[in-house]
Structure formats: C-alpha cells, structure tokens
Design a protein around this motif. Structure first.
Motif, PDB file in Angstrom:
ATOM      1  N   VAL A  47       0.207   7.024 -41.451  1.00  0.00           N
ATOM      2  CA  VAL A  47      -0.584   6.221 -41.761  1.00  0.00           C
ATOM      3  C   VAL A  47      -1.582   6.376 -42.803  1.00  0.00           C
ATOM      4  O   VAL A  47      -1.858   7.921 -42.555  1.00  0.00           O
ATOM      5  CB  VAL A  47      -1.417   5.325 -40.758  1.00  0.00           C
ATOM      6  N   SER A  48      -2.052   6.157 -44.028  1.00  0.00           N
ATOM      7  CA  SER A  48      -2.843   6.780 -44.788  1.00  0.00           C
ATOM      8  C   SER A  48      -4.241   6.791 -44.604  1.00  0.00           C
ATOM      9  O   SER A  48      -4.944   7.734 -44.805  1.00  0.00           O
ATOM     10  CB  SER A  48      -2.796   5.872 -46.165  1.00  0.00           C
ATOM     11  N   MET A  49      -4.615   5.943 -43.870  1.00  0.00           N
ATOM     12  CA  MET A  49      -6.085   5.546 -43.263  1.00  0.00           C
ATOM     13  C   MET A  49      -6.137   6.162 -41.829  1.00  0.00           C
ATOM     14  O   MET A  49      -5.285   6.132 -41.064  1.00  0.00           O
ATOM     15  CB  MET A  49      -6.751   4.478 -43.657  1.00  0.00           C
ATOM     16  N   ASN A  50      -7.486   6.536 -41.394  1.00  0.00           N
ATOM     17  CA  ASN A  50      -7.793   6.922 -40.063  1.00  0.00           C
ATOM     18  C   ASN A  50      -8.070   5.563 -39.476  1.00  0.00           C
ATOM     19  O   ASN A  50      -8.110   4.415 -39.920  1.00  0.00           O
ATOM     20  CB  ASN A  50      -9.168   7.753 -40.015  1.00  0.00           C
ATOM     21  N   ILE A  51      -7.753   5.624 -38.195  1.00  0.00           N
ATOM     22  CA  ILE A  51      -7.606   4.690 -37.242  1.00  0.00           C
ATOM     23  C   ILE A  51      -8.288   4.714 -36.249  1.00  0.00           C
ATOM     24  O   ILE A  51      -8.600   5.736 -35.375  1.00  0.00           O
ATOM     25  CB  ILE A  51      -6.066   4.209 -36.865  1.00  0.00           C
ATOM     26  N   ALA A  52      -8.992   3.672 -35.516  1.00  0.00           N
ATOM     27  CA  ALA A  52      -9.882   3.739 -34.207  1.00  0.00           C
ATOM     28  C   ALA A  52      -9.738   2.513 -33.680  1.00  0.00           C
ATOM     29  O   ALA A  52      -9.493   1.369 -34.225  1.00  0.00           O
ATOM     30  CB  ALA A  52     -11.319   4.319 -34.529  1.00  0.00           C
ATOM     31  N   SER A  53     -10.260   2.171 -32.579  1.00  0.00           N
ATOM     32  CA  SER A  53     -10.322   0.783 -31.810  1.00  0.00           C
ATOM     33  C   SER A  53     -11.312   0.824 -30.557  1.00  0.00           C
ATOM     34  O   SER A  53     -11.661   1.641 -29.959  1.00  0.00           O
ATOM     35  CB  SER A  53      -8.576   0.393 -31.531  1.00  0.00           C
ATOM     36  N   HIS A  92      -0.522   5.401 -54.886  1.00  0.00           N
ATOM     37  CA  HIS A  92      -0.208   6.053 -53.497  1.00  0.00           C
ATOM     38  C   HIS A  92       0.679   7.396 -53.910  1.00  0.00           C
ATOM     39  O   HIS A  92       1.418   7.340 -54.605  1.00  0.00           O
ATOM     40  CB  HIS A  92       0.554   5.145 -52.433  1.00  0.00           C
ATOM     41  N   THR A  93       0.338   8.403 -53.250  1.00  0.00           N
ATOM     42  CA  THR A  93       0.791   9.613 -53.318  1.00  0.00           C
ATOM     43  C   THR A  93       1.915   9.959 -52.296  1.00  0.00           C
ATOM     44  O   THR A  93       2.604  10.958 -52.310  1.00  0.00           O
ATOM     45  CB  THR A  93      -0.209  10.605 -53.089  1.00  0.00           C
ATOM     46  N   ASN A  94       2.389   9.021 -51.408  1.00  0.00           N
ATOM     47  CA  ASN A  94       3.223   9.164 -50.343  1.00  0.00           C
ATOM     48  C   ASN A  94       2.825  10.118 -49.583  1.00  0.00           C
ATOM     49  O   ASN A  94       3.572  10.928 -48.594  1.00  0.00           O
ATOM     50  CB  ASN A  94       4.720   9.566 -50.922  1.00  0.00           C
ATOM     51  N   LYS A  95       1.521  10.330 -49.158  1.00  0.00           N
ATOM     52  CA  LYS A  95       0.916  11.248 -48.270  1.00  0.00           C
ATOM     53  C   LYS A  95       0.282  10.288 -47.032  1.00  0.00           C
ATOM     54  O   LYS A  95      -0.416   9.401 -47.273  1.00  0.00           O
ATOM     55  CB  LYS A  95      -0.178  12.134 -48.779  1.00  0.00           C
ATOM     56  N   PHE A  96       0.497  10.715 -45.847  1.00  0.00           N
ATOM     57  CA  PHE A  96      -0.005   9.936 -44.653  1.00  0.00           C
ATOM     58  C   PHE A  96      -0.891  10.661 -43.760  1.00  0.00           C
ATOM     59  O   PHE A  96      -0.355  11.169 -42.667  1.00  0.00           O
ATOM     60  CB  PHE A  96       1.159   8.989 -43.981  1.00  0.00           C
ATOM     61  N   SER A  97      -2.163  11.144 -44.015  1.00  0.00           N
ATOM     62  CA  SER A  97      -2.946  11.998 -43.388  1.00  0.00           C
ATOM     63  C   SER A  97      -3.813  11.236 -42.399  1.00  0.00           C
ATOM     64  O   SER A  97      -4.933  11.936 -41.999  1.00  0.00           O
ATOM     65  CB  SER A  97      -3.566  12.843 -44.550  1.00  0.00           C
ATOM     66  N   GLY A  98      -3.791  10.231 -42.215  1.00  0.00           N
ATOM     67  CA  GLY A  98      -4.596   9.341 -41.261  1.00  0.00           C
ATOM     68  C   GLY A  98      -4.598   9.752 -39.938  1.00  0.00           C
ATOM     69  O   GLY A  98      -3.475  10.336 -39.284  1.00  0.00           O
ATOM     70  N   ARG A  99      -5.733   9.857 -39.133  1.00  0.00           N
ATOM     71  CA  ARG A  99      -5.705  10.311 -38.129  1.00  0.00           C
ATOM     72  C   ARG A  99      -6.138   9.323 -36.966  1.00  0.00           C
ATOM     73  O   ARG A  99      -7.114   8.339 -37.191  1.00  0.00           O
ATOM     74  CB  ARG A  99      -6.410  11.566 -37.666  1.00  0.00           C
ATOM     75  N   PHE A 100      -5.988   9.172 -35.668  1.00  0.00           N
ATOM     76  CA  PHE A 100      -6.644   8.485 -34.636  1.00  0.00           C
ATOM     77  C   PHE A 100      -7.958   9.135 -34.270  1.00  0.00           C
ATOM     78  O   PHE A 100      -8.006  10.539 -33.646  1.00  0.00           O
ATOM     79  CB  PHE A 100      -5.555   8.474 -33.586  1.00  0.00           C
ATOM     80  N   VAL A 101      -9.014   8.334 -34.653  1.00  0.00           N
ATOM     81  CA  VAL A 101     -10.108   8.858 -34.457  1.00  0.00           C
ATOM     82  C   VAL A 101     -10.829   8.453 -33.167  1.00  0.00           C
ATOM     83  O   VAL A 101     -10.799   7.079 -32.771  1.00  0.00           O
ATOM     84  CB  VAL A 101     -11.029   8.331 -35.567  1.00  0.00           C
ATOM     85  N   ARG A 102     -11.240   9.368 -31.988  1.00  0.00           N
ATOM     86  CA  ARG A 102     -11.727   8.952 -30.959  1.00  0.00           C
ATOM     87  C   ARG A 102     -13.032   8.647 -30.722  1.00  0.00           C
ATOM     88  O   ARG A 102     -13.866   9.496 -31.408  1.00  0.00           O
ATOM     89  CB  ARG A 102     -11.064   9.871 -30.128  1.00  0.00           C
ATOM     90  N   GLY A 103     -13.419   7.792 -29.704  1.00  0.00           N
ATOM     91  CA  GLY A 103     -14.753   7.557 -29.417  1.00  0.00           C
ATOM     92  C   GLY A 103     -15.495   8.472 -28.811  1.00  0.00           C
ATOM     93  O   GLY A 103     -15.181   9.570 -28.299  1.00  0.00           O
ATOM     94  N   PRO A 104     -16.706   8.220 -28.176  1.00  0.00           N
ATOM     95  CA  PRO A 104     -17.772   9.275 -27.809  1.00  0.00           C
ATOM     96  C   PRO A 104     -17.426   9.708 -26.275  1.00  0.00           C
ATOM     97  O   PRO A 104     -17.888  10.854 -25.816  1.00  0.00           O
ATOM     98  CB  PRO A 104     -18.957   8.614 -27.933  1.00  0.00           C
ATOM     99  N   GLY A 105     -16.492   8.927 -25.691  1.00  0.00           N
ATOM    100  CA  GLY A 105     -15.980   9.458 -24.384  1.00  0.00           C
ATOM    101  C   GLY A 105     -14.940  10.014 -24.180  1.00  0.00           C
ATOM    102  O   GLY A 105     -14.519  10.422 -23.090  1.00  0.00           O
ATOM    103  N   TYR A 106     -14.324  10.367 -25.190  1.00  0.00           N
ATOM    104  CA  TYR A 106     -13.129  11.046 -25.287  1.00  0.00           C
ATOM    105  C   TYR A 106     -12.841  12.319 -24.436  1.00  0.00           C
ATOM    106  O   TYR A 106     -13.928  13.134 -24.692  1.00  0.00           O
ATOM    107  CB  TYR A 106     -12.418  11.182 -26.695  1.00  0.00           C
ATOM    108  N   ILE A 107     -11.960  12.574 -23.588  1.00  0.00           N
ATOM    109  CA  ILE A 107     -11.631  13.742 -22.682  1.00  0.00           C
ATOM    110  C   ILE A 107     -10.153  14.226 -23.165  1.00  0.00           C
ATOM    111  O   ILE A 107      -9.335  13.519 -22.819  1.00  0.00           O
ATOM    112  CB  ILE A 107     -11.904  13.597 -21.506  1.00  0.00           C
ATOM    113  N   ASN A 108     -10.247  15.428 -23.659  1.00  0.00           N
ATOM    114  CA  ASN A 108      -9.013  15.997 -24.035  1.00  0.00           C
ATOM    115  C   ASN A 108      -8.395  16.787 -22.866  1.00  0.00           C
ATOM    116  O   ASN A 108      -8.666  17.697 -22.816  1.00  0.00           O
ATOM    117  CB  ASN A 108      -9.403  16.896 -25.300  1.00  0.00           C
TER     118      ASN A 108
END
Length: 539
Positions: A143-149, A522-538
C-alpha cells in the motif's frame, strides 16, 4: 513508470548548494530544496530545504549545502507533512489496489479506519483473525500510504454479544474488554463507535464507558459517530462527553454536523458545549468532511429495531406484513426531516436495480414505482437485498464554514479510496476532494484561515490527538511523510454529478522516505506501513 525513471535520471547525483550555512555538505538520500516550508506547527512558512536519509528527516531549515543521490526541486512549490485522513473506508479498496490515488493525489499519507467496524478481529473458517493480523495483511499486500485503525465497538459487540438488541451480560462484557486490551496491545488507536447503525446502537452508554476504560489504560482515544446528528444531537453529544469524563479518555466526534435543516441552528450550541468541556479539561475534538451532503445507506432513514439479528433477519422482518405499518410510519417520520428529494441513490447490489435507479432520488424512484417514498424505500432494499448507498443533502454551507474554522477540528473523507476511475460506478465526491478543498477552496479562495493553519489541522494536530510518535511534522528524526504541492493550483474537480475526478496540484508525495508520487504519477512503490497506537506491545 517511464516518466518516473527519466525524472530520477535527470536529478540523481545532483549536489545542491545555495546560501550555504556550512562548508561541509549534509549527506542525504533525498533532498527537497528551495520550497516554501510549512512544518505542520501552524507557524509562518519559510524558504528552505528538507533532507531525508532512509525513512527519516535529517534536516529541515534554510537552504544549505547537501550531498545527495536524489534532489527534488521545489521552487515555487509548498512542502508540508503528509495529510492524515481521520476516517477512511479504504481498507477493502486498498486491498484491491494499493496505489490509493484518490487520496494520494490529495497528499494523504495516513489512513485511519474503524468507525464502528474495524478490519479485525473476525472469524474466518472458524479461526480468529486478530486486529493486528488484519492490519498487517493490508500492509503486506502493498500500500502506498500508511494505515492505522481504531477497534470498532460494533466489531467487538458482534464477537461478544452477536446481533441481539440487548445489554451485554457480565461474561460478555468481560470478553469484550479483553478484546479491547488485546487489540490495543496490537496497535489499535482506541475505540471507534457508530451509534446510528445496528448492532452498534444496541450498546448502552455504560457499555461504551466500560470498553473505553479498557482503551484508556493504553492511552487510547474514544471516537464516535454520535447516536444522533439531528433531532437528538445535543443529547448524543452529552453521551460522548459523559463517556470521555467517566472513562478518563480523550474523545472525538466523527464528521461533526447538524444534519437536516430543522437542526442546523443547533450547531452553535454544539460548539459552545464542546468548548466548555475543553475548558473543563476534557480532550474533546472533532473531524469533518468538507461537503454539505453525507453518504450512507437507506439505513439512514430505516429504524435499527427492524435490523436486529443481522442482514437476513432484517430483510425477512421487512417482508412481514405485520411489521410493515410500524416500519412505514417510522420511515415517514424520518422523511419529514429529510425529504426524499434530497436522497440520491448511488450504489446498488444488483445490476437490474442499478440500471433502473442509479443517480435517481428516492422521490423520483417512488414516482417511477407508483409508491409512496417510504414504501419504495422498503421494497427497493428488499429487491436489491442491500442497504443501497445514498447521498443525503442534509447540511448547511454556512455551518461548514463555521466548523472548518474551529481550531479543534481535523479532517476526514468518510469514503473509500479509488485508483481506477474507468470503472462505471458512483460515489460521493468527498472520496476525491475532501482534503484538497481545505487548501484550495476554503483557505486560498475563501480566505477562512491561513494555509499554515489548514496544514496544521491536516497534519500535526490529528497526529498529536492520536499520540503518534514522530509523525505529523517536518522535523528532524520524524518519519519522512512529505507532500509537495502548488498552493496556487490545488483544486478539487469531483462533483456530485461527476464524482470520479482526481484532484490536482499535488506534484510529489513521499511516504517513509520513499517517493510514491512524482510529477503527479505513481512510482509503483508501496512503502506504507501499519502505524500502531500508543498501547502497542511488540511481543
């Protein structure tokens, strides 16, 4: 693609120097130079450069000496952080086509999902797909854009209670709160409710408080489509403020509006109530889309009591002759405030229904069918076996101008994201123009606020509300989500009659340091990331 390669060929291995501040060049992968820098703070812009290495910004300031692989000349252009869409329905359409051009061409670099229903958790083939898994699935698809939910409150209720119109039991409540905690640890931004739709509106205020308390433990936000945007708007706003106060959680109003003409005067009181709550110390905010029409299904005028039990039960109940008198009466009451002439049908499930009624108002369809508007609504939903997507012309332009000037308001599309506009379909123009109208129509053309203020509320302000780390500003060590646009040429082209038209004026977009749009292509690049919220535990 050919245009992208030729652009890089021309600009690669350039060294830019102008009014050097230092003898030693700053080594960067990409330099954006000689642009009007709007850093997202709301402060006045200045002429300068942005240096990027890997996915981060390493320099923002006056033009200086760089040694870079790629240089983008921003002369005559504005440079700002990427824009944040506080309410997107783009998960499904991005899964099909990750370019996301309808938003990308407006400078959007972060999409936020979760109004009532979120991408996860859900069951598939008897196996639970978690919130984090569902979000990672989109990221991995490209995906081209970052995503969060946000975690959808209705999604949580379906897993805990089902589609029944009743209070949750103690054990069900415990299960739902555990879903909230797990989803927050997987990166949810908080709890998102949508309280005019079944089964979301079956939740009591106390249930929403309890879910929000669990989200608050992780620094999350409560964000809500209020239980009413019309006749009971003030009572619905009071519920949101109560949830914020009782759960000790920031709260945002989805797409703030006073809907239907008899309720337009209530907006002034809404603004006053919110500002009093903010003065009390509660973190109450709102977002809006920049149009005087909303979009939802015919469910916007169909009572939720008839929808209990899910889709099949809903359709079966509407076919029941004993139910019909009460149902028609309730819809008739809704149409007294929202005339059928102002409901435009734009999305059907079956080709037959689409051929007959696409781009017709409910009033026109009722006349074609020889029925009353309320009868036509019920029977068309049954025939299409679908809620039928509509545009409701229900808001005041004067109220939009009031809302858009409020410093505690950010922006959303409340729409899907589209890249292929050759397909034959209709949608709301907000999918193609909601953000660019902030910069063009309302800032530049109507002069309602300075451009730097519009950019602040598209960037750093929602980022701060969401507690995002190192996003939302042009600042050293922040992620390089950058938009380069022509402030004199940005314009939305989509209309209600011809909605499938991309906005113009955005030249280049970088997401996590990668150019995904260059010279409007569009450059055919898909650098979007899953941006995680403040409670994220890795884990």
């Amino acid at each position: 693609m050919k245009k992208y390669l030729s652009f890089l060929t021309l600009l690669s291995f350039l060294v830019f120097s102008c009014d050097y501040k230092s003898a030693e060049p700053i080594v960067a992968d990409i330099v954006i130079y000689n642009g009007m820098i709007y850093d997202g703070s709301g402060e006045k812009p200045y002429l300068g450069s942005v240096g990027i290495k890997e996915d981060k910004i390493i320099y923002v300031g006056e033009n200086t000496n760089f040694d870079s692989d790629t240089t983008i000349d921003a002369t005559g252009l504005s440079v700002s952080p990427g824009f944040i869409n506080m309410l997107s329905w783009g998960y499904g359409t991005l899964m099909e086509d990750g370019r996301g051009l309808s938003d990308l061409l407006q400078g959007v670099t972060l999409e936020i999902f979760g109004e009532g229903r979120s991408p996860g958790p859900y069951y598939e083939d008897g196996k639970l797909v978690s919130f984090g898994d569902a979000m990672s699935k989109l990221e991995e698809s490209g995906v081209s854009m970052n995503i969060a939910s946000f975690l959808g409150a209705a999604t949580t209720r379906i897993l805990g209670v089902g589609y029944e119109n009743r209070d949750a039991t103690d054990s069900e409540m415990k299960k739902m709160k555990e879903i909230v905690r797990k989803s927050m640890e997987e990166g949810a931004m908080g709890i998102g409710s949508s309280l005019i739709y079944a089964p979301g509106d079956y939740a009591s205020t106390q249930e929403l408080i309890e879910l929000s308390k669990s989200a608050s433990e992780y620094g999350g936000m409560y964000i809500s489509h209020l239980r009413s945007e019309g006749a009971k708007l003030l009572e619905a706003l009071d519920e949101l403020i109560t949830i914020s106060r009782e759960a000790d959680i920031p709260a945002e109003i989805y797409h703030l509006k006073a809907s239907r003409e008899p309720n337009w005067p209530k907006l002034d009181e809404v603004i006053s109530i919110v500002e009093d709550a903010r003065a009390e110390g509660l973190q109450i905010t709102a977002d809006i889309y920049t149009y005087n029409a909303s979009s939802t299904g015919l469910t916007g005028v169909i009572p939720t009591w008839v929808q209990e039990g899910g889709h099949d039960a809903w359709i079966k109940r509407m076919k029941d002759p004993s139910v019909r008198p009460r149902l028609l009466n309730d819809i008739r009451e809704q149409l007294a405030e929202q005339p059928p002439e102002g409901i435009l049908m734009v999305g059907f499930n079956t080709p037959e229904m689409s051929k007959k009624y696409l781009a017709k108002t409910v009033a026109e369809a009722a006349k074609m069918r020889g029925q009353s508007p309320e009868e036509a609504i019920v029977d068309m939903v049954i025939e299409d076996n679908h809620r039928i997507q509509c545009i409701y012309f229900s808001m005041s332009e004067e109220n939009i101008r009031k809302k858009i000037q409020l410093p505690w308001v950010s922006f959303c599309s409340d729409a899907g994201i589209y890249s292929d506009i050759s397909k034959s379909f209709r949608t709301h123009p907000r999918a193609f123009g909601s953000f660019i109208r902030v910069l063009g129509k309302y800032s530049r053309d109507e002069n309602l606020f300075p451009l730097e203020e519009g950019i602040r509320r598209l960037t750093s302000y929602p980022a701060q509300n969401l507690k995002l780390k190192n996003r939302g500003m042009l600042k050293e060590s922040f992620f390089a989500d950058v938009v380069i646009f022509n402030a004199e040429k940005v314009n939305d082209n989509a209309t209600f009659e011809e909605p499938l038209q991309f906005s113009e004026g955005v030249d280049h977009v970088l997401v996590n340091g990668v150019p995904v749009l260059l010279d409007g292509e569009h450059t055919n690049k898909f650098s979007g990331r899953f941006v995680r919220g403040p409670g994220y535990i890795n884990n």
